[in-house]
Design a protein around this motif. Structure first.
Motif, PDB file in Angstrom:
ATOM      1  N   GLN A 143       0.840  -1.195   0.000  1.00 51.29           N
ATOM      2  CA  GLN A 143       0.000   0.000   0.000  1.00 51.29           C
ATOM      3  C   GLN A 143       0.881   1.252   0.000  1.00 51.29           C
ATOM      4  O   GLN A 143       2.079   1.194   0.311  1.00 51.29           O
ATOM      5  N   TRP A 144       0.269   2.387  -0.339  1.00 52.90           N
ATOM      6  CA  TRP A 144       0.994   3.651  -0.317  1.00 52.90           C
ATOM      7  C   TRP A 144       0.995   4.221   1.098  1.00 52.90           C
ATOM      8  O   TRP A 144      -0.054   4.351   1.725  1.00 52.90           O
ATOM      9  N   THR A 145       2.180   4.563   1.578  1.00 54.52           N
ATOM     10  CA  THR A 145       2.353   5.124   2.912  1.00 54.52           C
ATOM     11  C   THR A 145       2.744   6.593   2.787  1.00 54.52           C
ATOM     12  O   THR A 145       3.678   6.926   2.048  1.00 54.52           O
ATOM     13  N   LEU A 146       2.040   7.453   3.501  1.00 53.83           N
ATOM     14  CA  LEU A 146       2.337   8.881   3.483  1.00 53.83           C
ATOM     15  C   LEU A 146       3.594   9.141   4.298  1.00 53.83           C
ATOM     16  O   LEU A 146       3.637   8.878   5.497  1.00 53.83           O
ATOM     17  N   MET A 147       4.622   9.686   3.631  1.00 54.63           N
ATOM     18  CA  MET A 147       5.903   9.919   4.278  1.00 54.63           C
ATOM     19  C   MET A 147       6.067  11.357   4.763  1.00 54.63           C
ATOM     20  O   MET A 147       6.674  11.604   5.808  1.00 54.63           O
ATOM     21  N   ARG A 148       5.520  12.300   3.993  1.00 56.40           N
ATOM     22  CA  ARG A 148       5.754  13.701   4.333  1.00 56.40           C
ATOM     23  C   ARG A 148       4.699  14.584   3.691  1.00 56.40           C
ATOM     24  O   ARG A 148       4.210  14.287   2.602  1.00 56.40           O
ATOM     25  N   THR A 149       4.350  15.668   4.372  1.00 58.48           N
ATOM     26  CA  THR A 149       3.462  16.680   3.808  1.00 58.48           C
ATOM     27  C   THR A 149       4.037  18.063   4.096  1.00 58.48           C
ATOM     28  O   THR A 149       4.745  18.248   5.095  1.00 58.48           O
ATOM     29  N   GLU A 150       3.733  18.992   3.241  1.00 53.56           N
ATOM     30  CA  GLU A 150       4.133  20.375   3.459  1.00 53.56           C
ATOM     31  C   GLU A 150       3.271  21.284   2.608  1.00 53.56           C
ATOM     32  O   GLU A 150       2.576  20.832   1.688  1.00 53.56           O
ATOM     33  N   LEU A 151       3.308  22.567   2.931  1.00 51.24           N
ATOM     34  CA  LEU A 151       2.577  23.580   2.184  1.00 51.24           C
ATOM     35  C   LEU A 151       3.593  24.418   1.415  1.00 51.24           C
ATOM     36  O   LEU A 151       4.540  24.936   2.002  1.00 51.24           O
ATOM     37  N   LEU A 152       3.381  24.537   0.119  1.00 48.25           N
ATOM     38  CA  LEU A 152       4.343  25.242  -0.737  1.00 48.25           C
ATOM     39  C   LEU A 152       3.666  26.397  -1.454  1.00 48.25           C
ATOM     40  O   LEU A 152       2.509  26.289  -1.877  1.00 48.25           O
ATOM     41  N   SER A 153       4.408  27.487  -1.598  1.00 50.15           N
ATOM     42  CA  SER A 153       3.927  28.595  -2.423  1.00 50.15           C
ATOM     43  C   SER A 153       4.267  28.308  -3.879  1.00 50.15           C
ATOM     44  O   SER A 153       5.038  27.389  -4.184  1.00 50.15           O
ATOM     45  N   GLN A 154       3.696  29.091  -4.802  1.00 50.58           N
ATOM     46  CA  GLN A 154       3.994  28.897  -6.214  1.00 50.58           C
ATOM     47  C   GLN A 154       5.483  29.084  -6.488  1.00 50.58           C
ATOM     48  O   GLN A 154       6.050  28.414  -7.361  1.00 50.58           O
ATOM     49  N   GLU A 155       6.120  29.980  -5.752  1.00 48.74           N
ATOM     50  CA  GLU A 155       7.547  30.231  -5.954  1.00 48.74           C
ATOM     51  C   GLU A 155       8.406  29.065  -5.504  1.00 48.74           C
ATOM     52  O   GLU A 155       9.557  28.922  -5.948  1.00 48.74           O
ATOM     53  N   GLN A 156       7.876  28.192  -4.633  1.00 43.48           N
ATOM     54  CA  GLN A 156       8.651  27.070  -4.121  1.00 43.48           C
ATOM     55  C   GLN A 156       8.521  25.810  -4.977  1.00 43.48           C
ATOM     56  O   GLN A 156       9.212  24.827  -4.703  1.00 43.48           O
ATOM     57  N   LEU A 157       7.658  25.842  -5.961  1.00 47.82           N
ATOM     58  CA  LEU A 157       7.458  24.643  -6.785  1.00 47.82           C
ATOM     59  C   LEU A 157       8.672  24.371  -7.652  1.00 47.82           C
ATOM     60  O   LEU A 157       9.359  25.266  -8.095  1.00 47.82           O
TER      61      LEU A 157
END
Length: 285
Positions: free
Chosen positions: A271-285
């Motif tokens: 199964q897929w395991t969630l390793m990390r989450t974060e919030l990014l701005s358009q400039e950080q993509l």
């Protein structure tokens, strides 16, 4: 044509009846012959149509790689028929795999869409490449559709290609707050972020959501129900690919992009395991 009429039956009946009987036999024979001819023509027509349909298919991508684990390179092709109505789109898209060892062919029907692209990556660390396919929706060329195929053990020995599920998008919520602030919550990890949107104050005031920084019209944020992007990437540089997903979060309209919810997924224990989450701005993509 030979029609057999018993002599005893012919002698025992009036001459008129014999003519009727013979006529009935002739009609039955001709009807059967006509039906047979029509069936033959129909079968020939279907075969001709199938051949013409196959001839209209074009090969869009070809890769040679061992994807079955037997050490023999296999041939993987994406084929499709150019659409007559949507320029750049293809119908009858299919993924064809020719097994280099067993010489058998497997075909996965994809459907229709734009810009099909196949990537070969390893999800589970077995040193055998898996397939990651991207096709853009035929009705929205900005909406990607993803498919994953991997090798699994087949009943009775050998292996087969199996389609894997995709990880579910993050559950995201958010709302506008006083002083041009935006609160975003990632429910999967229970993370909460407070973003300053003061640079958008004029637009928010004009749209009627704020008055001198005070929120006068509550507004929930809009989050993409599907991934805007979900691509393989070896995040931890161990030779095994993860999936990196992006979901757009919008404020007072689709053009008011607040941020992107980013997630990293790893295939573990089936199964897929969630390793990390974060919030990014358009400039950080």
């Amino acid at each position: 044509m030979n029609l057999h009429i018993p002599k005893q039956l012919a002698r025992s009946q009036p001459a008129g009846w014999s003519l009727i009987f013979i006529g009935t036999l002739l009609l039955t024979w001709f009807t059967a012959q006509s039906a047979h001819a029509q069936s033959y023509r129909a079968a020939a027509g279907l075969a001709e149509y199938a051949a013409a349909d196959a001839a209209s298919l074009v090969t869009l991508q070809t890769n040679r790689e061992d994807i079955t684990g037997d050490g023999v390179p296999d041939t993987i092709r994406i084929v499709g028929r150019p659409s007559e109505t949507n320029r750049g789109s293809y119908n009858k898209l299919s993924l064809e795999i020719q097994d280099g060892g067993e010489r058998k062919q497997t075909c996965f029907y994809i459907g229709s869409g734009y810009a099909p692209l196949l990537r070969l990556v390893d999800w589970n660390g077995d040193q055998v490449k898996d397939l990651y396919l991207t096709v853009f929706d035929p009705f929205d060329r900005h909406l990607p559709v993803y498919s994953i195929y991997t090798r699994t053990d087949a009943d009775g020995g050998g292996s087969r290609l199996t389609q894997l599920p995709l990880p579910q998008p993050l559950s995201v919520s958010g709302r506008l707050k006083d002083n041009y602030k935006v609160q975003v919550r990632l429910r999967n990890t229970n993370q909460t972020f407070l973003l300053d949107r003061r640079e958008r104050s004029a637009a928010y005031e004009q749209a009627g959501y704020y008055q001198n920084g005070r929120l006068i019209r509550p507004k929930l944020l809009e989050t993409a129900a599907e991934y805007n992007e979900l691509l393989p990437a070896d995040i931890d540089k161990d030779g095994i690919s993860e999936l990196r997903g992006l979901q757009r979060i919008s404020g007072i309209g689709t053009d008011d992009v607040i941020a992107y919810a980013a997630s990293v997924w790893k295939w573990r224990y089936g199964q897929w395991t969630l390793m990390r989450t974060e919030l990014l701005s358009q400039e950080q993509l």
